[in-house]
Scaffold this motif. Structure first.
Motif, PDB file in Angstrom:
ATOM      1  N   GLU A 327       0.830  -1.204   0.000  1.00  0.00           N
ATOM      2  CA  GLU A 327       0.000   0.000   0.000  1.00  0.00           C
ATOM      3  C   GLU A 327       0.862   1.251   0.000  1.00  0.00           C
ATOM      4  O   GLU A 327       0.531   2.247  -0.667  1.00  0.00           O
ATOM      5  N   LYS A 355      -6.312  -0.714  -7.353  1.00  0.00           N
ATOM      6  CA  LYS A 355      -7.529  -0.125  -6.800  1.00  0.00           C
ATOM      7  C   LYS A 355      -7.815  -0.676  -5.410  1.00  0.00           C
ATOM      8  O   LYS A 355      -8.254   0.051  -4.511  1.00  0.00           O
ATOM      9  N   THR A 356      -7.582  -1.976  -5.219  1.00  0.00           N
ATOM     10  CA  THR A 356      -7.794  -2.581  -3.906  1.00  0.00           C
ATOM     11  C   THR A 356      -6.884  -1.936  -2.869  1.00  0.00           C
ATOM     12  O   THR A 356      -7.309  -1.631  -1.742  1.00  0.00           O
ATOM     13  N   ASP A 359      -8.217   1.496  -2.057  1.00  0.00           N
ATOM     14  CA  ASP A 359      -9.386   1.380  -1.177  1.00  0.00           C
ATOM     15  C   ASP A 359      -8.952   1.104   0.261  1.00  0.00           C
ATOM     16  O   ASP A 359      -9.526   1.649   1.216  1.00  0.00           O
ATOM     17  N   ASN A 360      -7.936   0.254   0.421  1.00  0.00           N
ATOM     18  CA  ASN A 360      -7.429  -0.048   1.766  1.00  0.00           C
ATOM     19  C   ASN A 360      -6.790   1.191   2.401  1.00  0.00           C
ATOM     20  O   ASN A 360      -6.923   1.426   3.612  1.00  0.00           O
ATOM     21  N   PHE A 362      -7.629   4.313   1.758  1.00  0.00           N
ATOM     22  CA  PHE A 362      -8.751   5.156   2.163  1.00  0.00           C
ATOM     23  C   PHE A 362      -9.316   4.689   3.506  1.00  0.00           C
ATOM     24  O   PHE A 362      -9.594   5.491   4.404  1.00  0.00           O
ATOM     25  N   GLN A 363      -9.521   3.381   3.630  1.00  0.00           N
ATOM     26  CA  GLN A 363     -10.117   2.832   4.844  1.00  0.00           C
ATOM     27  C   GLN A 363      -9.232   3.098   6.066  1.00  0.00           C
ATOM     28  O   GLN A 363      -9.723   3.496   7.126  1.00  0.00           O
ATOM     29  N   SER A 368     -11.992   9.447   1.854  1.00  0.00           N
ATOM     30  CA  SER A 368     -12.673   8.759   0.759  1.00  0.00           C
ATOM     31  C   SER A 368     -12.341   9.332  -0.606  1.00  0.00           C
ATOM     32  O   SER A 368     -12.823   8.842  -1.614  1.00  0.00           O
ATOM     33  N   ARG A 369     -11.498  10.395  -0.634  1.00  0.00           N
ATOM     34  CA  ARG A 369     -11.119  11.020  -1.898  1.00  0.00           C
ATOM     35  C   ARG A 369      -9.613  11.221  -1.939  1.00  0.00           C
ATOM     36  O   ARG A 369      -8.965  11.401  -0.911  1.00  0.00           O
ATOM     37  N   GLN A 370      -9.056  11.254  -3.162  1.00  0.00           N
ATOM     38  CA  GLN A 370      -7.627  11.446  -3.304  1.00  0.00           C
ATOM     39  C   GLN A 370      -7.205  12.839  -2.841  1.00  0.00           C
ATOM     40  O   GLN A 370      -6.124  13.012  -2.269  1.00  0.00           O
TER      41      GLN A 370
END
Length: 389
Positions: A327, A355-356, A359-360, A362-363, A368-370
């Motif tokens: 990541e 993408k995964t 998403d990780n 973000f979590q 939730s946004r770049q």
């Protein structure tokens, strides 16, 4: 039990912290105020080299010279404990409190606590983190004497209120390439800086722009002069800047994280690597003994600079939020301005895997946004990209 801090006392303390952005020699006075407000015996502001177990910057109040000398012996133990705890730490906004986060069994076996802290009568330590990377750790901490008792929710809450102000002061001072700015010679001193600085009144009217800022205003990017009012080319950035300036004019104690890292550039930082993002930081100017007496009179100084090195930024965020190595590599590539497809190709992974990972990220970071991710990075990393004040 310590009495509650009045609004006037809190404002005065925060004013002394912001004065340190322009004159680092004032940190001892500010630390004394922090120590007293938190009903503690000692207070420190530090920058640690974790790779070589040494202190790069160590400002202290309340510690006798003998114990300062003795404490140097225990730096490897202190670093080892903090590194272990921070490896699973949820957020840099959360303080590390010995009485809450260090097992009693460890304290009983610790040479540092038994041979250094205990003889001084110190029973609890609360640390707030400004910057944390694999090689650097910066923060401020207070220690309490046995007569004061262990850290309570009051001190945790008050320390949390002070944290963004200390972070802003440390980060802005890192943008300055002169050691101090003299009273009543603000304009001349700002002209000596390589970073862009604009002084404004409470309406955002431009009172002074140093040479770098003047060039930006003439080019119209990323800021411009709208009939004498400072404006960013991005409407949302202008709004945040003016909110921060307004708060700074009314009550600098309330500014908190507002205006700490305002994205000014219009470029898409993920798709236009040749146009790195530009950020502004707002320093309140109306309060404090040093800033209030400067000319031209201003309520805010807007410091403007670029984003940090992508690898430093990725490492810092990875440490703070527990990102995996995969990541972290994806994050570094995105911060460097590469698209998702370019990131996948350079890392030799599938687009779906990239993408995964995002998403990780973000979590784990809670965004939730770049764009919000970049803002989070700028809260953690100093403007110059160097890990430390």
């Amino acid at each position: 039990m310590a009495k509650a801090l009045s609004h006037h006392e809190l404002s005065k303390l925060i004013g002394s912290i912001y004065d340190c952005a322009l004159d680092p020699e004032r940190w001892e006075d500010a630390l004394a105020g922090i120590r007293d407000a938190l009903n503690a015996q000692t207070a420190v502001l530090h920058l640690d080299d974790l790779s070589h177990d040494r202190l790069l910057i160590y400002r202290t109040v309340g510690i006798e010279p003998y114990w300062l000398e003795q404490q140097a012996k225990y730096i490897p133990e202190i670093h080892a404990r903090l590194i272990e705890d921070l490896s699973t730490w949820p957020s840099l906004e959360m303080p590390h409190v010995v009485s809450r986060h260090v097992p009693q069994s460890y304290l009983e076996a610790s040479r540092y606590f038994q041979e250094c802290l205990k003889p001084q009568g110190l029973i609890d330590v609360m640390s707030f983190f400004l910057i944390h990377t694999p090689t650097r750790l910066a923060g401020f901490a207070v220690a309490r004497h046995e007569r004061q008792g262990i850290i309570t929710e009051r001190e945790i809450k008050l320390g949390g209120l002070l944290l963004p102000h200390v972070r802003r002061s440390v980060m802005i001072s890192n943008m300055l390439d002169i050691s101090t700015i003299e009273r009543a010679r603000m304009a001349e001193a700002l002209d000596a800086l390589t970073c862009a600085v604009v002084l404004t009144n409470e309406r955002g009217a431009i009172l002074h722009a140093n040479r770098s800022a003047t060039q930006m205003l003439r080019s119209g990017a990323p800021i411009h002069d709208a009939h004498g009012i400072l404006q960013a080319n991005i409407p949302s950035a202008s709004k945040e800047l003016h909110i921060a300036i307004m708060i700074a004019a009314q009550d600098e104690a309330s500014i908190g994280k507002t205006g700490l890292a305002v994205r000014l550039s219009e470029s898409d930082w993920l798709t236009e690597p040749d146009r790195p993002p530009v950020f502004a930081r707002v320093l309140p100017m109306a309060g404090g003994d040093l800033r209030a007496g400067m000319e031209p009179a201003a309520v805010a100084a807007v410091f403007i600079g670029n984003a940090p090195d992508e690898h430093d930024a990725a490492d810092m965020l990875a440490t703070a939020c527990g990102l995996t190595l995969a990541e972290t590599r994806v994050l570094a590539s995105l911060l460097a301005g590469h698209t998702m497809a370019e990131t996948a190709a350079s890392l030799h992974i599938a687009s779906t895997t990239t993408k995964t990972h995002l998403d990780n990220i973000f979590q784990k970071t809670g965004v939730s946004r770049q764009a919000d991710l970049m803002r989070l990075v700028m809260r953690i990393v100093p403007p110059t990209g160097q890990p430390g004040p």
